[in-house]
Motif scaffolding. Sequence first.
Motif, PDB file in Angstrom:
ATOM      1  N   GLU A  38       0.298  14.984  -6.202  1.00 17.72           N
ATOM      2  CA  GLU A  38       0.499  14.422  -4.854  1.00 17.72           C
ATOM      3  C   GLU A  38       0.045  12.967  -4.802  1.00 17.72           C
ATOM      4  O   GLU A  38       0.722  12.105  -4.246  1.00 17.72           O
ATOM      5  CB  GLU A  38      -0.276  15.239  -3.811  1.00 17.72           C
ATOM      6  N   ARG A  39      -1.098  12.728  -5.418  1.00 20.22           N
ATOM      7  CA  ARG A  39      -1.629  11.360  -5.436  1.00 20.22           C
ATOM      8  C   ARG A  39      -0.687  10.449  -6.214  1.00 20.22           C
ATOM      9  O   ARG A  39      -0.397   9.333  -5.790  1.00 20.22           O
ATOM     10  CB  ARG A  39      -3.033  11.368  -6.061  1.00 20.22           C
ATOM     11  N   GLU A  40      -0.187  10.928  -7.331  1.00 16.55           N
ATOM     12  CA  GLU A  40       0.749  10.154  -8.139  1.00 16.55           C
ATOM     13  C   GLU A  40       2.043   9.898  -7.364  1.00 16.55           C
ATOM     14  O   GLU A  40       2.567   8.773  -7.355  1.00 16.55           O
ATOM     15  CB  GLU A  40       1.050  10.929  -9.431  1.00 16.55           C
ATOM     16  N   ASP A  41       2.532  10.934  -6.676  1.00 14.73           N
ATOM     17  CA  ASP A  41       3.753  10.785  -5.874  1.00 14.73           C
ATOM     18  C   ASP A  41       3.539   9.796  -4.722  1.00 14.73           C
ATOM     19  O   ASP A  41       4.410   8.967  -4.442  1.00 14.73           O
ATOM     20  CB  ASP A  41       4.210  12.136  -5.319  1.00 14.73           C
ATOM     21  N   SER A  42       2.381   9.880  -4.067  1.00 15.07           N
ATOM     22  CA  SER A  42       2.129   8.962  -2.938  1.00 15.07           C
ATOM     23  C   SER A  42       1.994   7.524  -3.433  1.00 15.07           C
ATOM     24  O   SER A  42       2.494   6.591  -2.802  1.00 15.07           O
ATOM     25  CB  SER A  42       0.889   9.386  -2.158  1.00 15.07           C
ATOM     26  N   ILE A  43       1.360   7.341  -4.610  1.00 17.59           N
ATOM     27  CA  ILE A  43       1.248   5.983  -5.171  1.00 17.59           C
ATOM     28  C   ILE A  43       2.627   5.471  -5.556  1.00 17.59           C
ATOM     29  O   ILE A  43       2.986   4.325  -5.264  1.00 17.59           O
ATOM     30  CB  ILE A  43       0.281   5.973  -6.378  1.00 17.59           C
ATOM     31  N   GLU A  44       3.439   6.327  -6.187  1.00 17.46           N
ATOM     32  CA  GLU A  44       4.787   5.936  -6.574  1.00 17.46           C
ATOM     33  C   GLU A  44       5.631   5.630  -5.337  1.00 17.46           C
ATOM     34  O   GLU A  44       6.380   4.656  -5.307  1.00 17.46           O
ATOM     35  CB  GLU A  44       5.431   7.064  -7.397  1.00 17.46           C
ATOM     36  N   SER A  45       5.490   6.442  -4.307  1.00 17.22           N
ATOM     37  CA  SER A  45       6.211   6.220  -3.051  1.00 17.22           C
ATOM     38  C   SER A  45       5.769   4.904  -2.404  1.00 17.22           C
ATOM     39  O   SER A  45       6.596   4.128  -1.915  1.00 17.22           O
ATOM     40  CB  SER A  45       5.962   7.406  -2.117  1.00 17.22           C
ATOM     41  N   ALA A  46       4.468   4.651  -2.415  1.00 16.96           N
ATOM     42  CA  ALA A  46       3.963   3.399  -1.844  1.00 16.96           C
ATOM     43  C   ALA A  46       4.474   2.204  -2.632  1.00 16.96           C
ATOM     44  O   ALA A  46       4.857   1.175  -2.053  1.00 16.96           O
ATOM     45  CB  ALA A  46       2.436   3.407  -1.810  1.00 16.96           C
ATOM     46  N   LEU A  47       4.510   2.317  -3.973  1.00 22.91           N
ATOM     47  CA  LEU A  47       5.031   1.233  -4.798  1.00 22.91           C
ATOM     48  C   LEU A  47       6.526   1.013  -4.529  1.00 22.91           C
ATOM     49  O   LEU A  47       7.002  -0.121  -4.427  1.00 22.91           O
ATOM     50  CB  LEU A  47       4.803   1.525  -6.289  1.00 22.91           C
ATOM     51  N   ARG A  48       7.275   2.130  -4.406  1.00 22.86           N
ATOM     52  CA  ARG A  48       8.697   2.034  -4.120  1.00 22.86           C
ATOM     53  C   ARG A  48       8.928   1.382  -2.738  1.00 22.86           C
ATOM     54  O   ARG A  48       9.763   0.504  -2.575  1.00 22.86           O
ATOM     55  CB  ARG A  48       9.322   3.430  -4.172  1.00 22.86           C
ATOM     56  N   MET A  49       8.128   1.813  -1.759  1.00 20.84           N
ATOM     57  CA  MET A  49       8.233   1.255  -0.415  1.00 20.84           C
ATOM     58  C   MET A  49       7.860  -0.230  -0.419  1.00 20.84           C
ATOM     59  O   MET A  49       8.511  -1.050   0.237  1.00 20.84           O
ATOM     60  CB  MET A  49       7.323   2.006   0.564  1.00 20.84           C
ATOM     61  N   ALA A  50       6.836  -0.591  -1.192  1.00 21.11           N
ATOM     62  CA  ALA A  50       6.433  -1.991  -1.287  1.00 21.11           C
ATOM     63  C   ALA A  50       7.558  -2.814  -1.920  1.00 21.11           C
ATOM     64  O   ALA A  50       7.861  -3.930  -1.472  1.00 21.11           O
ATOM     65  CB  ALA A  50       5.151  -2.129  -2.103  1.00 21.11           C
ATOM     66  N   GLU A  51       8.203  -2.268  -2.941  1.00 22.22           N
ATOM     67  CA  GLU A  51       9.313  -2.976  -3.586  1.00 22.22           C
ATOM     68  C   GLU A  51      10.492  -3.119  -2.630  1.00 22.22           C
ATOM     69  O   GLU A  51      11.107  -4.180  -2.537  1.00 22.22           O
ATOM     70  CB  GLU A  51       9.736  -2.223  -4.865  1.00 22.22           C
ATOM     71  N   GLU A  52      10.792  -2.033  -1.894  1.00 24.07           N
ATOM     72  CA  GLU A  52      11.878  -2.095  -0.903  1.00 24.07           C
ATOM     73  C   GLU A  52      11.553  -3.115   0.182  1.00 24.07           C
ATOM     74  O   GLU A  52      12.417  -3.890   0.606  1.00 24.07           O
ATOM     75  CB  GLU A  52      12.112  -0.717  -0.286  1.00 24.07           C
TER      76      GLU A  52
END
Length: 164
Positions: free
Chosen positions: A39-53
């Motif tokens: 979950e932590r990995e997914d949330s970090i990946e999601s945050a990184l993806r959102m930051a890139e978007e």
Amino acid sequence: MELLTPSPGLIFWMLLVFGILVFVLAKFAWKPILSAVKEREDSIESALRMAEETRAEMAKLKADNDRIIAEARIERDKIIREAKIASDNMLAEAKDKAAAEGAKIIADAREAIQQEKVALVAQMKKDVAAFSIEIAEKVLRKELADKKAQESLVSDLISEAKLN
């Protein structure tokens, strides 16, 4: 040296406790720990993806803003150019109109002066004619005061009239 060599019973119990610990951890703790890490990995990946978007969207917005500003500047320059042209045209038109009106006023004034001059000359002719008649009348009255001079003048005029 006995401290450095472990006894086989100690090794057995250590392995047994370690195995139980691994079993208990595998049964109860591994899944929640792994799911929490996932979950932590997914949330970090999601945050990184959102930051890139967000970064890409901000770059797009900046590009749009730059384009809109450039278009606004072009439009502003166009409006200023058109206003200057319209102003120059209006100024030239006003100058031409003023020059035409000035020429018309001058022509009207010349015509009025000419009419006044003609009227003045005509009036002067009338006045001169009136004065001439008055003078002739006075001269004739003075010269024709006696009857004999009148008869002589009339006969001279008759004789001149017959000659013509």
